[in-house]
Motif scaffolding. Structure first.
Motif, PDB file in Angstrom:
ATOM      1  N   ARG A  74      -5.033   6.511   1.006  1.00 29.67           N
ATOM      2  CA  ARG A  74      -5.637   5.456   1.828  1.00 29.67           C
ATOM      3  C   ARG A  74      -6.845   4.979   1.024  1.00 29.67           C
ATOM      4  NH1 ARG A  74      -2.772   3.490   6.077  1.00 29.67           N
ATOM      5  NH2 ARG A  74      -4.544   3.307   7.484  1.00 29.67           N
ATOM      6  N   ASN A  95       0.859  -1.185   0.000  1.00 31.91           N
ATOM      7  CA  ASN A  95       0.000   0.000   0.000  1.00 31.91           C
ATOM      8  C   ASN A  95       0.891   1.230   0.000  1.00 31.91           C
ATOM      9  OD1 ASN A  95      -2.183  -1.676   0.318  1.00 31.91           O
ATOM     10  ND2 ASN A  95      -2.015  -1.609   2.553  1.00 31.91           N
ATOM     11  N   CYS A  99       0.844   4.396   0.871  1.00 31.73           N
ATOM     12  CA  CYS A  99       0.317   5.596   1.522  1.00 31.73           C
ATOM     13  C   CYS A  99       1.352   6.697   1.318  1.00 31.73           C
ATOM     14  CB  CYS A  99       0.068   5.342   3.001  1.00 31.73           C
ATOM     15  SG  CYS A  99      -1.078   3.969   3.273  1.00 31.73           S
ATOM     16  N   ASN A 129      -5.218  -2.955   8.368  1.00 28.95           N
ATOM     17  CA  ASN A 129      -5.448  -1.849   7.441  1.00 28.95           C
ATOM     18  C   ASN A 129      -6.897  -1.889   7.013  1.00 28.95           C
ATOM     19  OD1 ASN A 129      -5.590  -0.207   5.012  1.00 28.95           O
ATOM     20  ND2 ASN A 129      -3.387  -0.073   5.288  1.00 28.95           N
ATOM     21  N   GLN A 181       3.253  -5.358   8.762  1.00 25.36           N
ATOM     22  CA  GLN A 181       2.876  -3.967   8.498  1.00 25.36           C
ATOM     23  C   GLN A 181       1.399  -3.904   8.168  1.00 25.36           C
ATOM     24  OE1 GLN A 181       6.992  -3.596   8.680  1.00 25.36           O
ATOM     25  NE2 GLN A 181       5.489  -2.040   9.032  1.00 25.36           N
ATOM     26  N   VAL A 208       7.677   3.036   4.685  1.00 19.72           N
ATOM     27  CA  VAL A 208       7.782   1.581   4.840  1.00 19.72           C
ATOM     28  C   VAL A 208       7.890   0.829   3.514  1.00 19.72           C
ATOM     29  CG1 VAL A 208       6.604  -0.478   5.678  1.00 19.72           C
ATOM     30  CG2 VAL A 208       6.756   1.555   7.133  1.00 19.72           C
TER      31      VAL A 208
HETATM   32  S1  SF4 Z   1       1.060   3.378   6.528  1.00 16.97           S
HETATM   33 FE1  SF4 Z   1       0.957   1.184   6.806  1.00 16.97          FE
HETATM   34  S2  SF4 Z   1      -0.309   0.473   5.108  1.00 16.97           S
HETATM   35 FE2  SF4 Z   1       0.404   2.512   4.557  1.00 16.97          FE
HETATM   36  S3  SF4 Z   1       2.276   2.183   3.375  1.00 16.97           S
HETATM   37 FE3  SF4 Z   1       2.870   2.493   5.531  1.00 16.97          FE
HETATM   38  S4  SF4 Z   1       3.020   0.413   6.395  1.00 16.97           S
HETATM   39 FE4  SF4 Z   1       1.832   0.293   4.493  1.00 16.97          FE
END
Ligand code: SF4
Length: 480
Positions: free
Chosen positions: A315, A182, A184, A276, A224, A189
């Motif tokens: 998101r 994902n 975001c 998530n 994650q 990450v």
């Molecule tokens: S906030 Fe969480 S779901 Fe979004 S990219 Fe980062 S680790 Fe992934």
């Protein structure tokens, strides 16, 4: 799957043997920062190095090798690491043979630049390259600098038995996925931990059986984004579409994995983190309802209550869809506790957007949360496309309003327990009194009560007399 068979597959006391192996002569000092994933990775690293002649030590001054497992989620986390490295400089003066290495997300983000920016650093290793540590250490021992920050498509460390570092001997983390797909826009990450890949369910059950054999009573399944767990024989989540029909038909998703582990160890408690909203399925909620040993607690980051900001954050859900999920949770799991992650002051956030975050909190009344000001992270989509335009004072004011409201809701939630009797798993001595035990309810609320003849690892029924916004105070009324 038949649990008896599973138990036979795990060798008793394996991990125990690894700790403080008398034959090992070198000393490893390892320090972790950031998310639970990093703490779990440090236990993998300790296991790999125990096989290389290292024992862990808590004495920095006597260490041959010092490893710091870094976090890059906010600028402040990186500043903390740099300050720590300065401290190591002083220690190196009295222990010149000491080698220093950096692991984790900041190592992955900075790569070779870390060696240029921090002269004390000899070794830079990314989250997917810990199995290369023995080779890298040979380079360092030969006086050369060493870097490996290659992100993997397969690595899940499924074949490494973690060495439990510190901890309370009652609760443990077991990682089930690595990476995140994902994107975001505020998050590093995906760049520091790579693409999503899931771990073989058999190796997860083996590790859990091993923990049970060692007396652990609670496991948190880590990732994650645990909801997008999907095992179909190995490989990246994004390649599942190319899997064979048989692989698709026999794939294990998160709901199936929860069912598997809860059945394999019916007396062990299970939690999971992090969920998530866009990937959480109703199946997971029904599986939680089916198994009493899966705790009724969900950490469900929302980040913002404004659909406009959620879009800017990439998101993959709206405010309305999030509320629908909350309603489903409240319907299927009536006494489920929910916690949040919220970012205050994301680029372009208006007062209206902020008010929408406050009104969403008012609707959900979260049990607790993790709330931060937006911190621009180099390389993220937000850093590349958006200006960090919210003044610091406004960020601070909005964050304070969010924290204040959360404290009010936390107190509202804990007050519900007064007069009730709750199940508590004793973890350790209370921080405030050595005459009291501290443990948590299935809803992840901390409970403190007099020790009497109970001990860590016991499941105790506690009658609650008082509550603060974070802690319940009571008296034991018997073993579960
Ligand atoms: S906030 Fe969480 S779901 Fe979004 S990219 Fe980062 S680790 Fe992934």
């Amino acid at each position: 799957m038949n649990t008896e068979k599973l138990i036979d597959e795990t060798k008793q006391g394996e991990t125990l043997q690894l700790k403080n192996n008398k034959k090992n002569t070198r000393k490893l000092f390892i320090e972790s920062y950031g998310c639970q994933m990093n703490f779990s990775d440090s236990e993998i690293v300790a296991s790999i190095l125990t096989n290389q002649g290292f024992n862990t030590t808590s004495q920095l001054e006597e260490a041959d090798l010092v490893l710091i497992n870094t976090c890059s989620i906010r600028d402040k986390a990186e500043q903390t690491v740099r300050k720590r490295l300065e401290k190591f400089n002083a220690v190196k003066k009295i222990n010149p043979g000491m080698k220093v290495g950096v692991l984790g997300c900041m190592a992955e983000r900075l790569k070779h630049k870390f060696l240029e920016e921090e002269k004390i650093v000899d070794l830079v290793v990314g989250p997917d390259a810990y199995k290369d540590l023995p080779n890298l250490l040979e380079e360092v021992d030969a006086g050369r600098e060493a870097v490996n920050v290659i992100l993997s498509k397969e690595e899940t460390y499924a074949d490494v038995s973690p060495v439990r570092l510190g901890g309370n001997g009652v609760t443990a983390f077991v990682s089930i996925t690595r990476g995140c797909d994902n994107m975001c826009t505020f998050c590093v990450v995906p760049f520091t931990r790579g693409r999503e890949r899931s771990r073989d369910p058999q190796s997860i059950v083996n590790e859990i059986n091993n923990l049970w054999n060692q007396g652990y009573k609670e496991v948190t399944l880590l990732g994650q984004n645990v909801d997008s767990y999907l095992w179909y024989g190995g490989g990246l989540k994004k390649d599942f579409k190319n899997a064979s029909e048989i692989q698709k038909a026999t794939a294990t998703n998160f709901a199936k994995l929860l069912d598997l582990v809860a059945t394999a160890q019916p007396n062990m408690r299970f939690r999971f983190s992090t969920s998530n909203p866009q990937d959480m399925t109703e199946n997971v909620l029904h599986t939680m309802a089916k198994h009493k040993n899966i705790c009724n607690y969900i950490h469900l980051p929302v980040q913002s209550g404004s659909t406009r900001i959620l879009e800017a954050m990439n998101r993959q859900h709206t405010r309305e869809e999030y509320i629908q999920l909350i309603n489903k949770i409240r319907t299927i799991l009536t006494d489920c506790a929910i916690s949040q992650d919220i970012i205050a002051g994301f680029p372009t956030e208006t007062e209206e957007d902020h008010q929408e975050t406050l009104s969403l909190m008012e609707y959900v009344k979260y049990d607790f949360g993790f709330m931060f000001m937006y911190s621009e992270r180099p390389g993220t989509m937000a850093a590349r496309k958006l200006t960090d335009d919210i003044p610091l004072e406004t960020k601070k004011r909005r964050l304070n309003e969010i924290i204040t409201l959360q404290q009010k809701h936390s107190a509202y939630r804990t007050r519900q327990f007064i007069g009730k009797t709750v199940e508590v798993l004793i973890e350790k001595e209370s921080k405030r009194s050595n005459e009291h035990w501290s443990g948590r309810t299935p809803q992840n609320t901390v409970v403190v009560f007099p020790k009497e003849n109970y001990k860590p690892g016991d499941f105790v029924m506690v009658k609650i007399d008082e509550a603060t916004s974070a802690t319940l105070i009571g008296k034991a009324v018997g073993q579960k």
